[in-house]
Design a protein around this motif. Structure first.
Motif, PDB file in Angstrom:
ATOM      1  N   GLY A 177       0.820  -1.213   0.000  1.00  0.00           N
ATOM      2  CA  GLY A 177       0.000   0.000   0.000  1.00  0.00           C
ATOM      3  C   GLY A 177       0.852   1.260   0.000  1.00  0.00           C
ATOM      4  N   GLU A 178       0.555   2.180  -0.914  1.00  0.00           N
ATOM      5  CA  GLU A 178       1.209   3.479  -0.915  1.00  0.00           C
ATOM      6  C   GLU A 178       0.540   4.390   0.107  1.00  0.00           C
ATOM      7  OE1 GLU A 178       0.538   4.384  -5.035  1.00  0.00           O
ATOM      8  OE2 GLU A 178       2.586   3.830  -5.561  1.00  0.00           O
ATOM      9  N   SER A 179       1.252   5.415   0.540  1.00  0.00           N
ATOM     10  CA  SER A 179       0.695   6.334   1.532  1.00  0.00           C
ATOM     11  C   SER A 179       1.054   7.769   1.175  1.00  0.00           C
ATOM     12  CB  SER A 179       1.221   6.000   2.935  1.00  0.00           C
ATOM     13  OG  SER A 179       2.560   6.407   3.073  1.00  0.00           O
ATOM     14  N   ILE A 267      -1.893  -3.913  -5.027  1.00  0.00           N
ATOM     15  CA  ILE A 267      -1.276  -2.618  -4.742  1.00  0.00           C
ATOM     16  C   ILE A 267      -2.390  -1.597  -4.560  1.00  0.00           C
ATOM     17  CG2 ILE A 267       0.199  -0.783  -5.634  1.00  0.00           C
ATOM     18  CD1 ILE A 267       1.852  -2.850  -7.035  1.00  0.00           C
ATOM     19  N   THR A 268      -2.379  -0.917  -3.423  1.00  0.00           N
ATOM     20  CA  THR A 268      -3.414   0.068  -3.129  1.00  0.00           C
ATOM     21  C   THR A 268      -2.830   1.477  -3.191  1.00  0.00           C
ATOM     22  OG1 THR A 268      -2.988  -0.078  -0.743  1.00  0.00           O
ATOM     23  CG2 THR A 268      -4.677  -1.539  -1.657  1.00  0.00           C
ATOM     24  N   ASN A 269      -3.653   2.424  -3.598  1.00  0.00           N
ATOM     25  CA  ASN A 269      -3.212   3.813  -3.663  1.00  0.00           C
ATOM     26  C   ASN A 269      -3.347   4.463  -2.287  1.00  0.00           C
ATOM     27  OD1 ASN A 269      -5.875   4.981  -3.296  1.00  0.00           O
ATOM     28  ND2 ASN A 269      -6.319   4.396  -5.407  1.00  0.00           N
ATOM     29  N   PRO A 270      -2.815   5.669  -2.101  1.00  0.00           N
ATOM     30  CA  PRO A 270      -2.827   6.288  -0.765  1.00  0.00           C
ATOM     31  C   PRO A 270      -4.214   6.479  -0.164  1.00  0.00           C
ATOM     32  CG  PRO A 270      -1.252   7.404  -2.169  1.00  0.00           C
ATOM     33  CD  PRO A 270      -2.007   6.456  -3.051  1.00  0.00           C
ATOM     34  N   LEU A 271      -5.243   6.590  -0.985  1.00  0.00           N
ATOM     35  CA  LEU A 271      -6.586   6.765  -0.443  1.00  0.00           C
ATOM     36  C   LEU A 271      -7.188   5.443   0.036  1.00  0.00           C
ATOM     37  CD1 LEU A 271      -8.110   9.313  -2.993  1.00  0.00           C
ATOM     38  CD2 LEU A 271      -7.049   9.773  -0.780  1.00  0.00           C
ATOM     39  N   ALA A 297      -1.127   5.684  10.873  1.00  0.00           N
ATOM     40  CA  ALA A 297      -1.261   5.431   9.439  1.00  0.00           C
ATOM     41  C   ALA A 297      -2.697   5.073   9.080  1.00  0.00           C
ATOM     42  CB  ALA A 297      -0.308   4.319   9.022  1.00  0.00           C
ATOM     43  N   ALA A 298      -3.376   4.347   9.961  1.00  0.00           N
ATOM     44  CA  ALA A 298      -4.769   3.982   9.709  1.00  0.00           C
ATOM     45  C   ALA A 298      -5.671   5.212   9.681  1.00  0.00           C
ATOM     46  CB  ALA A 298      -5.248   2.999  10.771  1.00  0.00           C
ATOM     47  N   ASN A 299      -5.272   6.260  10.376  1.00  0.00           N
ATOM     48  CA  ASN A 299      -6.058   7.494  10.417  1.00  0.00           C
ATOM     49  C   ASN A 299      -5.565   8.534   9.426  1.00  0.00           C
ATOM     50  OD1 ASN A 299      -7.742   6.558  12.502  1.00  0.00           O
ATOM     51  ND2 ASN A 299      -6.237   7.118  14.054  1.00  0.00           N
ATOM     52  N   SER A 300      -4.842   8.112   8.416  1.00  0.00           N
ATOM     53  CA  SER A 300      -4.362   9.028   7.386  1.00  0.00           C
ATOM     54  C   SER A 300      -5.518   9.449   6.476  1.00  0.00           C
ATOM     55  CB  SER A 300      -3.258   8.368   6.555  1.00  0.00           C
ATOM     56  OG  SER A 300      -2.131   8.093   7.343  1.00  0.00           O
ATOM     57  N   ARG A 349       0.113  17.409  -0.204  1.00  0.00           N
ATOM     58  CA  ARG A 349      -0.129  16.664  -1.436  1.00  0.00           C
ATOM     59  C   ARG A 349       0.918  15.561  -1.503  1.00  0.00           C
ATOM     60  NH1 ARG A 349      -0.441  20.207  -6.433  1.00  0.00           N
ATOM     61  NH2 ARG A 349      -2.709  20.056  -6.270  1.00  0.00           N
ATOM     62  N   ARG A 350       0.480  14.333  -1.341  1.00  0.00           N
ATOM     63  CA  ARG A 350       1.380  13.178  -1.243  1.00  0.00           C
ATOM     64  C   ARG A 350       2.436  13.438  -0.176  1.00  0.00           C
ATOM     65  NH1 ARG A 350       0.843   9.182  -5.267  1.00  0.00           N
ATOM     66  NH2 ARG A 350       2.278   8.046  -3.921  1.00  0.00           N
ATOM     67  N   GLU A 351       3.732  13.281  -0.527  1.00  0.00           N
ATOM     68  CA  GLU A 351       4.775  13.403   0.485  1.00  0.00           C
ATOM     69  C   GLU A 351       5.142  14.839   0.825  1.00  0.00           C
ATOM     70  OE1 GLU A 351       5.106  11.620  -2.279  1.00  0.00           O
ATOM     71  OE2 GLU A 351       5.065   9.537  -1.621  1.00  0.00           O
ATOM     72  N   THR A 352       4.658  15.805   0.041  1.00  0.00           N
ATOM     73  CA  THR A 352       5.023  17.198   0.285  1.00  0.00           C
ATOM     74  C   THR A 352       3.978  17.865   1.173  1.00  0.00           C
ATOM     75  OG1 THR A 352       3.899  17.853  -1.756  1.00  0.00           O
ATOM     76  CG2 THR A 352       6.257  17.411  -1.887  1.00  0.00           C
ATOM     77  N   ALA A 353       4.462  18.657   2.122  1.00  0.00           N
ATOM     78  CA  ALA A 353       3.561  19.337   3.052  1.00  0.00           C
ATOM     79  C   ALA A 353       4.180  20.656   3.474  1.00  0.00           C
ATOM     80  CB  ALA A 353       3.286  18.463   4.280  1.00  0.00           C
ATOM     81  N   VAL A 354       3.337  21.656   3.688  1.00  0.00           N
ATOM     82  CA  VAL A 354       3.772  22.969   4.161  1.00  0.00           C
ATOM     83  C   VAL A 354       2.895  23.352   5.341  1.00  0.00           C
ATOM     84  CG1 VAL A 354       4.009  25.406   3.622  1.00  0.00           C
ATOM     85  CG2 VAL A 354       4.587  23.703   1.895  1.00  0.00           C
ATOM     86  N   ARG A 355       3.542  23.779   6.417  1.00  0.00           N
ATOM     87  CA  ARG A 355       2.795  24.187   7.599  1.00  0.00           C
ATOM     88  C   ARG A 355       2.285  25.615   7.408  1.00  0.00           C
ATOM     89  NH1 ARG A 355       4.537  23.495  13.967  1.00  0.00           N
ATOM     90  NH2 ARG A 355       2.732  24.627  14.822  1.00  0.00           N
ATOM     91  N   LEU A 356       0.974  25.748   7.312  1.00  0.00           N
ATOM     92  CA  LEU A 356       0.374  27.047   7.005  1.00  0.00           C
ATOM     93  C   LEU A 356       0.346  27.988   8.195  1.00  0.00           C
ATOM     94  CD1 LEU A 356      -2.691  26.442   4.679  1.00  0.00           C
ATOM     95  CD2 LEU A 356      -0.353  27.012   4.108  1.00  0.00           C
ATOM     96  N   ASP A 357       0.111  27.446   9.390  1.00  0.00           N
ATOM     97  CA  ASP A 357      -0.079  28.347  10.528  1.00  0.00           C
ATOM     98  C   ASP A 357       1.198  29.090  10.896  1.00  0.00           C
ATOM     99  OD1 ASP A 357       0.609  25.598  11.236  1.00  0.00           O
ATOM    100  OD2 ASP A 357       0.714  26.328  13.280  1.00  0.00           O
TER     101      ASP A 357
END
Length: 745
Positions: A177-179, A267-271, A297-300, A349-357
Motif C-alpha cells: 500500500g502506498e501512503s 497494490i493500493t493507492n494512498p486513499l 497510518a490507519a487514520n491518514s 499533497r502526497r509526500e510534500t507538506a507545508v505548515r500554514l499556521d
C-alpha cells in the motif's frame, strides 16, 4: 490471499541446470561475483574462519580483509574434511582469475580457479549440497558480513538468491500500500518475521533502500504451520515505487530471511491504504510504539472530510484555492478554533507538506463567529471574543503530482488529525491574484500584510507560461528583409488596430513596410477574417500570427518577434498612434547609427502632456530608483531635446535588434499590469550591455493600460503590487550593477 508455492524468482533460481556440471573438488575453487567489488569463493580444504590473508593471481598480492566461513563435510575424504566460503573484496571480481592463496604466504594453501564463474544461485546450491544442515548457518554468517558493508542493488539481489536457495521463501508479501507520508504498507505472512521495529532491505528495480520497518503480527488460520500474518510500515521515502518491489531481506527470529512479493499481489493507492490498515489493526500484536505508528497510518487521509466530526469547537472552510504552474498555490479560507485546540495546520499533497499556521496572514471574519453563535456545543472559552478566523496563504508544493489529492491536515494537541479536501482551480498567477484581491475589501487593515507576505511572493514564485507561435498567415507580398518589420500586438481591444492600420497605409514611409500583427489564439479565429480584409483593402503586406499563452500586449510582441528571422524589428503597441508621418524613417535612420541599441520615441497623451519620456536612475530615492522624469510635463518641454541616453527604453514602441529580445528569455512573468513588466525587460536589456536612447523628435499618442482596472482602488492596489515586485527584483541588490551615463548624444 494465501500463497504457499514458490515465487517466480525462486522457480527461476532453482530450475537453472547449467551449473550442475560444476562440483567442489580438492585443490580447486569456484568464484561467484556478489557485486562489483566482492567475490564469493567456495571450495574444499582446511578449516578456516573469520579474517584470513589471501593472495590472488601470480603476484599473490596480500589482502587482509577477506572473511571466511567453514563447515565440516558429512563425508570427509583423505584430501579434505571441511568446506569453506570466503568473501574476497576485489576490483577484479568480474575479471578472469587463475589462482588464489588462502592463509599466510609461508603456510597458506594454493587453489586453482574453475574456468567459469558461478551465479549466486549455483553457489548457494553447492553450499547446500556440501554443508547440508549447516548451510543455513554458513549463509547467515556470509549475509551478516555483506549487510554490514556497502550494499547496492546487485549485492541485495545476490543475497536474496543465496537466501532463497538455502531457505526457500520465508513467506510472501501479498499487499503493498502506498501512503501520503512516503511510507509503504506491507501485508502478508512469514515464518520468521518478528513484531517490533527492524531494519529491512527492499529488493527491486531501484536503488537499494535499507530503512526501519514497524512490524506487527496477527493470527491467520490459512498460513502454513509455524507461520503467521504480518503487517508493516516501511519508511521508503520517495525513492521506492510499490510496483517495483520484488521482495524483502530481513533479520528474522532465526537469522536472515527473504520474503518474496507474489506476482498477484494487490497494490493500493494512498486513499485506499488507510482502510486496509484499519481492517487488521485490532488483531495485530507488537510493541506500543509500532501499534501507535500503525494507528496513525490507519487514520491518514482517505479522501474524506473529517474536520466536521471533531468533538471540539474546531471547524474549517475553504473560500478559494488557486493553483498556478509549478505547484504554486494561493489559498484562502477560515479556521474556527476559539479555544486553541489546533496545534498545526498543513496543506499536503502526497509526500510534500507545508505548515500554514507558521506563514499565513490572518484577517477578521466576524461572519464566521456569528455563524456559530447558535450552536451550544461551540460556545467559546475565554479566548472566544477574537474574530481573526480568516486566512490567506501562499504555498509552494513543488515536485508533487498535480493530479494527486490536495488537502488540509489539522493536528490537534491530543495528536489527533483531521482532514479537509481541497479542489484547487488551475489558473494563471495573474488571474489568481486578481480574483483573490478582488474579493477583499480595499479598506481591510490586513490588506498590506496580505500583499507583502502572500501575494507578492506568490507572483514571484510563479512560473511563466511562455507564449508561443500558433498559426501564421501571410497577406500580400510579405518580405521581412525589405525593411525592419513593424511588429504590432493587438491586446484586449481589437478596435485599436483599425485606425493604426489606416495611418500606416496613408504614410508613404510605412505603406510598403512589412507588418506583423500578433493576436491571442482564443481571438485569432474571430478576428483574422476582418483583419485580412482591412490589410487587403489598404494594400499592405502583413503577417498575421496566432499567439498561444499570451496574457498582454508584451507577450504578443514577443510571439510576433519569434515569427521573424530578420535582424531588426520595430515594436508597436496597437493602442498607440503616430503623431504625424515620418516617424518610421527617423527611428530606422537613428538605429542605423547606434548599432545594437534600442531607440524609443516620446509617448504622449492627447492633451499634449508627456506620458513617458525615458526611464532614469534616481540614486537619491530608495523608494523610486527608476523614475520617469518628464511624466506630466507639457510635450513642448521635451520635443526640442536631442537624442538622449536613458536607463531603460519603452518597449511599447521602439526599434531594437530582434535577437536581443529573444536572447534575454522574453518578458518576465509575475506582473499584473504591463508597465512594470515592460520596464523589467528593458532593465534586463540594459544590464546585458544594450544601450537605450530616447528620440524626442518622434512622438506617439496613447493612454495608460486600463485592461485590469475595475475600480480606482483596485487599480491603485495593482500598481502597488507591480511596483513592489519590480523593487524586490531590481532594488537594491542589482542597483550597484548599473552604470548608466546620463549624457546627451
Amino acid at each position: 490471499m494465501l500463497v504457499t508455492g514458490h515465487s517466480p524468482a525462486v522457480v527461476k533460481a532453482t530450475t537453472r541446470t547449467h551449473g550442475a556440471s560444476q562440483s567442489l573438488r580438492s585443490g580447486r575453487v569456484i568464484g561467484c561475483p556478489i557485486d562489483e567489488t566482492t567475490l564469493l569463493i567456495i571450495g574444499l580444504g582446511r578449516a578456516m574462519a573469520g579474517e584470513v590473508a589471501i593472495g590472488l593471481g601470480e603476484d599473490q598480492v596480500a589482502m587482509q580483509s577477506a572473511f571466511a566461513s567453514n563447515w565440516r563435510l558429512a563425508a570427509p575424504t583423505a584430501q579434505a574434511r571441511h568446506g569453506f566460503a570466503v568473501l574476497v573484496p576485489t576490483e577484479a571480481a568480474d575479471q578472469p582469475l587463475t589462482t588464489i592463496r588462502l592463509g599466510e604466504e609461508a603456510t597458506g594453501a594454493h587453489y586453482i580457479f574453475s574456468p567459469r564463474l558461478a551465479s549466486a544461485q549455483e553457489a548457494a546450491t553447492l553450499v547446500t549440497a556440501s554443508a547440508g544442515p549447516q548451510s543455513a548457518a554458513v549463509v547467515n554468517r556470509l549475509v551478516d558480513v555483506l549487510m554490514a558493508g556497502k550494499v547496492n542493488r546487485r549485492t541485495l539481489m545476490s543475497i536474496a538468491a543465496l537466501l532463497q536457495v538455502v531457505h526457500s521463501s520465508d513467506g510472501f508479501v501479498e499487499l503493498i500500500g502506498e501512503s501520503h507520508d512516503g511510507q509503504i504498507f506491507l501485508q502478508g505472512w512469514s515464518r520468521s518475521m518478528a513484531p517490533g521495529r527492524f531494519q529491512v532491505s527492499m529488493v527491486g528495480n531501484f536503488m537499494p533502500v535499507v530503512a526501519g520497518c514497524d512490524i506487527a503480527s496477527f493470527s491467520r488460520p490459512d498460513t502454513p504451520e509455524g507461520a503467521s500474518g504480518f503487517v508493516g510500515l516501511f519508511d521508503a521515502g520517495e525513492t521506492v515505487s510499490a510496483f517495483d518491489i520484488e521482495g524483502l531481506v530481513f533479520h528474522g527470529t532465526a537469522g536472515w530471511r527473504f520474503a518474496a512479493v507474489h506476482p498477484k499481489k494487490r497494490i493500493t493507492n494512498p486513499l485506499e491504504t488507510p482502510e486496509c490498515i484499519r481492517s487488521t489493526l485490532l488483531r495485530t500484536q507488537s510493541t506500543p510504539d509500532v501499534l501507535l505508528s500503525l494507528r496513525a497510518a490507519a487514520n491518514s487521509f482517505d479522501g474524506k472530510e473529517t474536520v466536521s466530526s471533531l468533538p471540539y469547537p474546531v471547524r474549517m472552510g475553504v473560500d478559494s484555492a488557486f493553483e498556478a504552474d509549478g505547484g504554486n498555490l494561493l489559498v484562502s479560507g477560515w479556521l474556527y478554533d476559539p479555544d486553541g485546540h489546533v496545534e498545526a495546520a498543513r496543506l499536503r499533497r502526497r509526500e510534500t507538506a507545508v505548515r500554514l499556521d507558521m506563514r499565513w496572514t490572518r484577517l477578521e471574519r466576524p461572519d464566521v463567529t456569528d455563524s456559530f453563535k447558535e450552536h451550544p456545543h461551540f460556545v467559546p472559552g475565554p479566548r472566544g471574543e477574537q474574530h481573526a478566523h480568516g486566512f490567506i496563504a501562499h504555498v509552494q508544493l513543488p515536485g508533487g503530482d498535480p493530479g494527486a489529492p490536495l488537502y488540509f491536515e489539522l493536528t490537534l494537541r491530543d495528536s489527533r488529525r483531521a482532514f479537509l479536501p481541497v479542489k484547487p482551480t488551475r489558473v494563471s498567477a495573474r488571474v489568481a491574484v486578481m480574483r483573490q484581491i478582488g474579493s477583499i475589501d480595499p479598506s481591510n487593515c490586513a490588506l498590506p500584510s496580505i500583499v507583502d507576505a502572500q501575494v507578492v511572493p506568490f507572483l514571484n514564485d510563479s512560473e511563466r507560461s511562455t507564449p508561443t507561435v500558433g498559426k501564421i498567415q501571410d497577406i500580400g507580398s510579405f518580405d521581412q528583409e525589405r525593411s525592419p518589420p513593424i511588429v504590432i500586438g493587438v491586446g484586449e481591444s481589437e478596435e485599436h488596430i483599425f485606425p493604426l492600420l489606416a495611418l500606416l497605409a496613408l504614410d508613404p514611409e510605412t505603406r510598403n513596410t512589412p507588418i506583423v500583427v500578433a493576436i491571442p489564439a482564443e481571438r485569432f479565429r474571430t478576428q483574422v477574417t476582418r483583419l485580412e480584409e482591412l490589410v487587403r483593402f489598404y494594400q499592405l503586406s502583413a503577417r498575421l500570427v496566432s499567439a498561444n499563452n499570451a496574457s498582454d500586449v508584451y507577450d504578443l510582441l514577443e510571439v510576433a518577434t519569434q515569427a521573424l528571422s530578420c535582424e531588426t524589428v520595430v515594436l508597436l503597441s496597437a493602442s498607440l498612434i503616430p503623431n504625424g508621418s515620418g516617424w518610421y524613417n527617423k527611428l530606422v535612420a537613428r538605429a542605423a547609427t547606434l548599432k545594437g541599441s534600442i531607440v524609443s520615441p516620446v509617448l504622449a497623451y492627447e492633451d499634449h502632456s508627456v506620458r513617458w519620456a525615458g526611464n532614469w536612475l534616481d540614486d537619491g530615492s530608495c523608494n523610486q530608483p527608476i523614475v520617469g522624469r518628464y511624466a506630466g510635463y507639457p510635450l513642448k518641454a521635451v520635443t526640442g531635446m536631442p537624442l538622449t541616453r536613458i536607463a531603460a527604453a519603452s518597449l511599447e514602441c521602439c526599434i531594437l535588434p530582434r535577437e536581443a529580445l529573444l536572447r534575454t528569455g522574453g518578458f518576465s512573468g509575475g506582473y499584473l499590469g504591463s508597465r512594470e513588466k515592460g520596464l523589467d525587460l528593458a532593465l534586463h536589456l540594459s544590464l546585458s550591455g544594450i544601450d537605450s536612447f530616447l528620440l524626442p523628435s518622434v512622438q506617439m499618442w496613447g493612454c495608460d493600460d486600463t485592461s485590469y482596472r475595475d475600480t480606482p482602488a483596485l487599480a491603485t492596489l495593482m500598481e502597488q503590487i507591480d511596483r513592489t515586485i519590480l523593487m524586490t527584483r531590481w532594488w537594491p541588490a542589482s542597483a550597484p550593477e548599473y552604470h548608466f551615463e546620463k549624457k546627451v548624444v
